[in-house]
Design a protein around this motif. Sequence first.
Motif, short mmCIF file in Angstrom:
data_model
loop_
_atom_site.label_atom_id
_atom_site.label_comp_id
_atom_site.label_asym_id
_atom_site.label_seq_id
_atom_site.Cartn_x
_atom_site.Cartn_y
_atom_site.Cartn_z
N ASP A 255 6.02 0.48 14.23
CA ASP A 255 5.81 -0.28 15.47
C ASP A 255 6.92 -1.30 15.69
N ALA A 256 7.52 -1.75 14.60
CA ALA A 256 8.59 -2.75 14.71
C ALA A 256 9.95 -2.14 15.02
N ILE A 257 10.21 -0.91 14.56
CA ILE A 257 11.59 -0.42 14.65
C ILE A 257 11.75 0.96 15.29
N TYR A 258 10.66 1.70 15.51
CA TYR A 258 10.82 3.04 16.06
C TYR A 258 10.45 3.05 17.55
N PRO A 259 11.26 3.68 18.39
CA PRO A 259 10.93 3.75 19.82
C PRO A 259 9.57 4.40 20.05
N ALA B 242 17.61 -7.27 5.02
CA ALA B 242 18.07 -5.88 4.96
C ALA B 242 17.52 -5.08 6.13
N LEU B 243 16.25 -5.30 6.45
CA LEU B 243 15.61 -4.56 7.53
C LEU B 243 16.28 -4.88 8.88
N ILE B 244 16.54 -6.15 9.11
CA ILE B 244 17.18 -6.55 10.37
C ILE B 244 18.62 -6.06 10.44
N ASP B 245 19.32 -6.07 9.31
CA ASP B 245 20.69 -5.56 9.30
C ASP B 245 20.71 -4.06 9.64
N ALA B 246 19.70 -3.34 9.17
CA ALA B 246 19.62 -1.90 9.44
C ALA B 246 19.13 -1.63 10.86
N TYR B 247 18.22 -2.47 11.34
CA TYR B 247 17.63 -2.28 12.67
C TYR B 247 17.65 -3.62 13.41
N GLU C 169 0.83 -1.18 0.00
CA GLU C 169 0.00 0.00 0.00
C GLU C 169 0.89 1.25 0.00
N GLU C 170 2.09 1.08 0.52
CA GLU C 170 3.06 2.16 0.62
C GLU C 170 4.45 1.60 0.35
N VAL C 171 5.39 2.49 0.08
CA VAL C 171 6.74 2.05 -0.27
C VAL C 171 7.41 1.27 0.86
N GLU C 172 6.90 1.45 2.08
CA GLU C 172 7.46 0.68 3.20
C GLU C 172 7.28 -0.83 3.00
N ALA C 173 6.33 -1.23 2.14
CA ALA C 173 6.17 -2.65 1.81
C ALA C 173 7.45 -3.21 1.20
N TRP C 174 8.21 -2.36 0.52
CA TRP C 174 9.44 -2.83 -0.12
C TRP C 174 10.54 -3.08 0.90
N TYR C 175 10.56 -2.31 1.98
CA TYR C 175 11.51 -2.59 3.06
C TYR C 175 11.13 -3.90 3.75
N LEU C 176 9.84 -4.09 3.98
CA LEU C 176 9.37 -5.30 4.65
C LEU C 176 9.54 -6.54 3.77
N GLY C 177 9.71 -6.31 2.47
CA GLY C 177 9.92 -7.43 1.55
C GLY C 177 11.32 -8.02 1.62
N ASP C 178 12.23 -7.32 2.27
CA ASP C 178 13.60 -7.83 2.43
C ASP C 178 13.92 -7.84 3.92
N ARG C 179 13.47 -8.88 4.60
CA ARG C 179 13.61 -8.95 6.05
C ARG C 179 15.07 -8.87 6.47
N GLY D 32 17.50 1.21 2.51
CA GLY D 32 17.63 1.22 1.06
C GLY D 32 18.94 0.66 0.53
N PRO D 33 20.09 1.11 1.05
CA PRO D 33 21.37 0.59 0.53
C PRO D 33 21.58 -0.90 0.76
N LEU D 34 20.84 -1.48 1.71
CA LEU D 34 21.01 -2.89 2.04
C LEU D 34 20.06 -3.80 1.27
N LEU D 35 19.09 -3.23 0.57
CA LEU D 35 18.12 -4.04 -0.15
C LEU D 35 18.79 -4.85 -1.25
#
Length: 217
Positions: free
Chosen positions: A159-163, A129-134, A117-127, A189-192
């Motif tokens: 909710d998953a990564i921001y305090p 990369a997301l875990i490496d960043a956060y 629904e939003e571009v954040e879906a693309w971050y969630l599509g590469d778990r 982005g650079p880790l995707l």
Amino acid sequence: MHIEILVEDSSGETLLEVVLPKLLGEYGNPHTWSMHSYKGIGRIPRNLKGSADPAKRILLDQLPRLLQGYGRTPGIDAVVVVLDTDRRSCVDFLNELKALAAGCHPAPNTLFRLAIEEVEAWYLGDRQALIDAYPRAKADVLNRYVQDSVCGTWELLADAIYPGGSAAIKKAGWPLPGQVKHEWAERIGPLLDPDRNVSPSFGKLRDGLRRLVAEAV
């Protein structure tokens, strides 16, 4: 091949700046592109002669004028328009966009790509990369996500990564939401890895861009 790329906001531009070389190769070797970010998505005008104010830089409001201008400009081989679907029907929205482009004379070679629904879906599509960043991302929250679902995607990622999660961002108000989305683009982005990403809508961006340049060879 030279491609003009239009994206609805500056955080999307930040993301695409690091993703495009992974898909198209190093800039100028041999392909080139220009990126243009806008200040929101807006809505498709009812006709191609809409009188939207160019200074407001709202993407869909300006799109008929932009596409017609690109269609008359030598040296532009393709136009790629990247948008969030938000709560729209993906199929209906894409059909409306294609109809708009078809009404332009001359029409540029135009590729529309939608983040569901939003571009954040693309971050969630590469778990990975997301875990490496956060590294402290909350696995229980990430595990609730159904890829490319309409569920409040940026809020779930927050909710998953921001305090304090999305509630803290919403309570603080503007400009924090925009700042946070820029940070995500800069860190994730650079880790995707385009070939690892399981988001179907990211896959359509990846495959569409690769096909576009392959056809130009």
